[in-house]
Design a protein around this motif. Sequence first.
Motif, PDB file in Angstrom:
ATOM      1  N   LYS A  91      44.760  49.646  23.291  1.00  0.00           N
ATOM      2  CA  LYS A  91      43.587  49.432  24.446  1.00  0.00           C
ATOM      3  C   LYS A  91      43.820  50.451  24.870  1.00  0.00           C
ATOM      4  N   PRO A  92      43.052  51.418  25.214  1.00  0.00           N
ATOM      5  CA  PRO A  92      43.353  52.351  26.633  1.00  0.00           C
ATOM      6  C   PRO A  92      43.113  51.349  27.869  1.00  0.00           C
ATOM      7  N   VAL A  93      43.743  51.872  28.951  1.00  0.00           N
ATOM      8  CA  VAL A  93      44.135  51.419  30.114  1.00  0.00           C
ATOM      9  C   VAL A  93      43.129  51.719  31.016  1.00  0.00           C
ATOM     10  N   SER A  94      42.108  52.706  30.799  1.00  0.00           N
ATOM     11  CA  SER A  94      40.903  53.396  31.057  1.00  0.00           C
ATOM     12  C   SER A  94      40.007  52.568  31.217  1.00  0.00           C
ATOM     13  N   SER A  95      39.838  51.696  29.633  1.00  0.00           N
ATOM     14  CA  SER A  95      38.650  50.889  29.543  1.00  0.00           C
ATOM     15  C   SER A  95      39.423  49.881  29.728  1.00  0.00           C
ATOM     16  N   LEU A  96      40.753  49.058  30.082  1.00  0.00           N
ATOM     17  CA  LEU A  96      41.066  47.960  30.281  1.00  0.00           C
ATOM     18  C   LEU A  96      40.696  47.748  31.913  1.00  0.00           C
ATOM     19  N   GLN A  97      40.824  48.845  33.300  1.00  0.00           N
ATOM     20  CA  GLN A  97      41.172  48.488  33.987  1.00  0.00           C
ATOM     21  C   GLN A  97      39.819  48.478  34.764  1.00  0.00           C
ATOM     22  N   PRO A  98      38.374  48.812  34.512  1.00  0.00           N
ATOM     23  CA  PRO A  98      37.578  48.020  35.330  1.00  0.00           C
ATOM     24  C   PRO A  98      37.126  46.678  35.437  1.00  0.00           C
ATOM     25  N   LEU A  99      37.471  46.090  33.925  1.00  0.00           N
ATOM     26  CA  LEU A  99      37.334  44.978  33.693  1.00  0.00           C
ATOM     27  C   LEU A  99      38.114  44.338  34.819  1.00  0.00           C
ATOM     28  N   ILE A 100      39.530  44.663  35.550  1.00  0.00           N
ATOM     29  CA  ILE A 100      40.617  43.723  35.449  1.00  0.00           C
ATOM     30  C   ILE A 100      40.223  44.263  37.398  1.00  0.00           C
ATOM     31  N   GLU A 101      39.689  44.800  37.962  1.00  0.00           N
ATOM     32  CA  GLU A 101      38.873  45.589  39.793  1.00  0.00           C
ATOM     33  C   GLU A 101      37.674  44.547  39.438  1.00  0.00           C
ATOM     34  N   SER A 102      36.762  44.492  38.348  1.00  0.00           N
ATOM     35  CA  SER A 102      35.594  44.030  38.357  1.00  0.00           C
ATOM     36  C   SER A 102      35.833  42.371  38.457  1.00  0.00           C
ATOM     37  N   PHE A 103      36.722  42.404  38.018  1.00  0.00           N
ATOM     38  CA  PHE A 103      36.854  40.182  37.497  1.00  0.00           C
ATOM     39  C   PHE A 103      38.074  39.671  37.851  1.00  0.00           C
ATOM     40  N   THR A 104      38.690  40.465  38.373  1.00  0.00           N
ATOM     41  CA  THR A 104      39.736  39.476  39.676  1.00  0.00           C
ATOM     42  C   THR A 104      40.022  40.208  41.171  1.00  0.00           C
ATOM     43  N   ARG A 105      40.285  39.676  41.975  1.00  0.00           N
ATOM     44  CA  ARG A 105      41.014  39.774  43.446  1.00  0.00           C
ATOM     45  C   ARG A 105      41.938  40.665  43.426  1.00  0.00           C
ATOM     46  N   PRO A 106      42.083  41.802  44.403  1.00  0.00           N
ATOM     47  CA  PRO A 106      43.548  42.397  44.377  1.00  0.00           C
ATOM     48  C   PRO A 106      44.699  41.170  44.257  1.00  0.00           C
ATOM     49  N   GLY A 107      45.584  41.455  44.012  1.00  0.00           N
ATOM     50  CA  GLY A 107      46.491  40.423  43.912  1.00  0.00           C
ATOM     51  C   GLY A 107      47.001  39.543  43.143  1.00  0.00           C
ATOM     52  N   GLY A 108      45.829  39.340  42.612  1.00  0.00           N
ATOM     53  CA  GLY A 108      45.512  38.256  41.313  1.00  0.00           C
ATOM     54  C   GLY A 108      46.486  38.457  40.466  1.00  0.00           C
ATOM     55  N   ILE A 109      46.981  37.191  39.359  1.00  0.00           N
ATOM     56  CA  ILE A 109      47.352  37.599  38.138  1.00  0.00           C
ATOM     57  C   ILE A 109      46.489  37.895  37.552  1.00  0.00           C
ATOM     58  N   VAL A 110      46.876  38.646  36.202  1.00  0.00           N
ATOM     59  CA  VAL A 110      46.837  38.910  35.190  1.00  0.00           C
ATOM     60  C   VAL A 110      46.748  38.437  34.294  1.00  0.00           C
ATOM     61  N   LEU A 111      46.640  37.754  32.818  1.00  0.00           N
ATOM     62  CA  LEU A 111      47.886  37.339  31.657  1.00  0.00           C
ATOM     63  C   LEU A 111      46.352  38.193  30.448  1.00  0.00           C
ATOM     64  N   ASP A 112      47.888  38.258  29.859  1.00  0.00           N
ATOM     65  CA  ASP A 112      47.362  38.922  28.615  1.00  0.00           C
ATOM     66  C   ASP A 112      48.346  38.298  27.157  1.00  0.00           C
ATOM     67  N   PRO A 113      48.266  37.265  26.865  1.00  0.00           N
ATOM     68  CA  PRO A 113      48.759  36.864  25.822  1.00  0.00           C
ATOM     69  C   PRO A 113      49.524  36.989  24.208  1.00  0.00           C
ATOM     70  N   PHE A 114      48.614  38.563  24.304  1.00  0.00           N
ATOM     71  CA  PHE A 114      49.311  39.264  23.053  1.00  0.00           C
ATOM     72  C   PHE A 114      48.964  40.783  23.707  1.00  0.00           C
ATOM     73  N   ALA A 115      49.850  40.997  24.765  1.00  0.00           N
ATOM     74  CA  ALA A 115      50.321  42.647  25.270  1.00  0.00           C
ATOM     75  C   ALA A 115      50.507  43.455  24.401  1.00  0.00           C
ATOM     76  N   GLY A 116      50.660  43.126  23.249  1.00  0.00           N
ATOM     77  CA  GLY A 116      51.184  45.201  22.577  1.00  0.00           C
ATOM     78  C   GLY A 116      51.691  45.489  23.334  1.00  0.00           C
ATOM     79  N   SER A 117      51.644  46.834  23.637  1.00  0.00           N
ATOM     80  CA  SER A 117      52.554  47.108  24.448  1.00  0.00           C
ATOM     81  C   SER A 117      52.318  47.788  25.720  1.00  0.00           C
ATOM     82  N   GLY A 118      51.578  46.475  26.123  1.00  0.00           N
ATOM     83  CA  GLY A 118      51.403  46.542  27.834  1.00  0.00           C
ATOM     84  C   GLY A 118      49.680  47.560  27.808  1.00  0.00           C
ATOM     85  N   SER A 119      49.147  47.769  27.570  1.00  0.00           N
ATOM     86  CA  SER A 119      48.104  48.565  27.906  1.00  0.00           C
ATOM     87  C   SER A 119      47.446  47.376  29.066  1.00  0.00           C
TER      88      SER A 119
END
Length: 169
Positions: A91-119
Amino acid sequence: MYRVLKKDALMVSFYGWNRADRFIAAWKNAGFSVVGHLVFAKTYTSKSAYVGYTHECAYVLAKGRPPLPETPLRDVMDWRYTGNKHHPTEKPVSSLQPLIESFTRPGGIVLDPFAGSGSTCVAALQAGRRYIGIELLEQYHRAGVQRLAAVKRSMCLPAANGDWLPEAA
């Protein structure tokens, strides 16, 4: 995922369109509410059958009643091809980052249980979030660890053990 997600929080799940009924049933059975659907428009065809597939999809799922984002995301977003250098379904980091910034707070924890190569972990790091990535396959786990180390070096951040990473590895 429902068990470990904090109350009043969101989860984003990518899915295969041909199994959407199974995914939706499983999410609802687990306790999630479907609160959004995202389409990522590609500039290339990833597969062709009866139609050429030029998009990826994800559902936005809620546990409880999460607060609405200050600026809601568009439901159709761009997907920049990365060449899948680290993982076959990267998955492109540039597509995931807006989701993270919109749906989580700074300092929050993001969990990816199928992390693949870590995008997702890279996107979380760049967005100022903490992250947990889980990957079963050693080759992709190793690729993710290397990617994160390179991003931390470029951001001049300390490694997870508190030591500064060398400029060249």
